[in-house]
Scaffold this motif. Sequence first.
Motif: not given
Length: 312
Positions: A50-57, A217-226, A243-252
């Motif tokens: 999600i956080g890298t905007a990787k194309l879906t299949l 909205e697509a669930g980046l926070v849950d992705e980082v938590r996982d 995105g990942y760095q910032q969410v990690l800071a929020a989770l901490a």
Amino acid sequence: MTSSAPAPRVITVVGPTAAGKSDLGVFLAQRLDGEVINADSMQLYRGMDIGTAKLTLPERGDVPHHLLDIWDVTETASVAEYQRLARGEIDRLLAAGRTPVLVGGSGLYVKGAIDALEFPGTDPEVRARLEEELTERGPGALHARLAAADPEAGRAILPSNGRRIVRALEVIEITGRPFTANLPGNDAVYDTVQIGVDVARPELDERIALRVDRMWEAGLVDEVRDLEARGLRDGLTASRALGYQQVLAALAGECTEEEARAETIRATKRFARRQDSWFRRDPRVHWLSGAAEDRGELPRRALALVERAVTA
């Protein structure tokens, strides 16, 4: 294609984040009997979707994509390793008569794949000493030393990027030359057509803000938590991804989720400017407008550019 001319050996689609590179890469691969090779350093990591905007299949349009999801988040990124892997994919596709389409915004990775670039070795003792100094004194002090030894490298590397500062100082000590002397010029190892997707800053900033909102909205926070449970915090490279760095800071508990979202937008806008500056320095990049009013014409113009390059 509208002519019988052969496709160039390699195509690159480059530019800042959110410009529209991925969709254009898929289109060109479809029309030129090609396959996509990822050149986004963070899309190399498994689970960072999600956080890298990787194309879906479905978004990949049945086009094979390579060098996605190859590293665990605990692994440290290596341009030298990427170079080996990317050139292996390029050579394999060329031997099969397919067109490699290299797509991404990681400038050094693109150069590593297509240009003559040799990586200085490493010295464990020098590296350990510099890393110890980084821990004791912080990146600011080492950056000041780097700026004095190699002003160009000091301008190119952020004062907060301790890992890159250490590597630059290590190369200077090992080679006795400025770090920038070891960076690639424009000596290509493949016949290449490079396409840059250009979007004016105000529009690009709006796209970035919208993209980050959609990621939340697509669930980046849950992705980082996982990914945190799989060792993301220990990954020297992956943990610093936008995105990942910032969410990690929020989770901490270091900030709120809304503050993390706002900082992700700000940091991504800054990053897009650095990406644009990097690719603008390469005179071989042919820039095409990816603005909203030109989006419908972008694929046709890119295809025409490839055809002109082949027949020139």
